[in-house]
Enzyme design. Structure first.
Site, PDB file in Angstrom:
ATOM      1  CG  ASP A  52      -1.705   1.286   1.485  1.00  0.00           C
ATOM      2  OD1 ASP A  52      -2.345   1.452   0.567  1.00  0.00           O
ATOM      3  OD2 ASP A  52      -1.607   1.773   2.391  1.00  0.00           O
TER       4      ASP A  52
ATOM      5  CD  GLU B 157      -3.593  -1.827  -1.199  1.00  0.00           C
ATOM      6  OE1 GLU B 157      -3.759  -0.641  -1.461  1.00  0.00           O
ATOM      7  OE2 GLU B 157      -3.879  -2.501  -0.146  1.00  0.00           O
TER       8      GLU B 157
END
Length: 224
Positions: free
Chosen positions: A40, A112
């Protein structure tokens, strides 16, 4: 997993790391939450730098909206679908029975985590190339003249336009701690007796996801 590696144009030296990136927290230890946290952050940096370089005359506020548009949950879910991650996810029995393979939030988290795994195993330049390739169409789709109001603002303005009650957001569940925490938010539209729940890594993001889903539902309701 060979097909997945071809699609992302990256071959893992340690296939166990890729397997971990696909492992949901319902499996207990060795899940993808830490990799997701890393991915992320890396995704945010790569997209921010790309937007900064592409649009040298755009102010910070607008760049932030563009970034949010590119890295939002819906985009990650679309990428997960292209990569066909649903059949590769490793889930605990309870999550498996509840249809976790098809849950967009779980698929988005896995995207992610994969990016985090690539960064961990390779380097920034490598994951930068992978990200810009995966997100190319969404970055290219940005028009510097667009305002790209966030979904909460769009939903609020739509309701205000018709004199309707504003949405009610409520945090209903928190799972995990610190950087591994997940927040489930409920959003209720009184005048439509309509509500949705969304899970994300921040309350703000979960609220935005709720607003996005409700905007789509209102469009569908208007069209029907």
């Amino acid at each position: 997993m060979n097909e997945l590696q071809k699609k992302i144009n990256y071959q893992f030296k340690d296939i166990a790391l890729l397997r971990q990136a696909l492992t949901h927290r319902s499996m207990g230890k060795g899940n993808n939450e830490r990799l997701e946290f890393l991915g992320d952050s890396v995704l945010g940096v790569v997209v921010s730098r790309e937007l900064y370089q592409r649009f040298p005359s755009i102010a910070e506020g607008k760049l932030s909206r563009f970034k949010s548009y590119v890295v939002r949950g819906q985009t990650l879910a679309l990428i997960a679908a292209k990569l066909e991650l649903s059949n590769l996810l490793i889930l605990g029995s309870g999550e498996l029975k509840s249809g976790g393979h098809n849950r967009k939030s779980i698929q988005s988290d896995a995207v992610e985590a994969i990016l985090g795994a690539i960064f961990l195993e390779a380097d920034f330049d490598t994951v930068n190339t992978v990200i810009l390739d995966l997100f190319k169409e969404y970055i290219d789709d940005i028009n510097p003249n667009d305002t790209l109001k966030d979904f909460k603002t769009q939903l609020q303005e739509r309701l205000q336009k018709f004199g309707q009650t504003l949405p009610q957001y409520e945090l209903i569940k928190t799972v995990g701690k610190d950087h591994n925490a997940k927040f489930t938010v409920n959003c209720f539209l009184k005048d439509y007796s309509m509500q949705v729940q969304q899970e994300a890594k921040s309350i703000k993001r979960a609220e935005q996801m709720c607003a996005e889903v409700l905007l789509e539902k209102l469009k569908e309701k208007k069209a029907s």
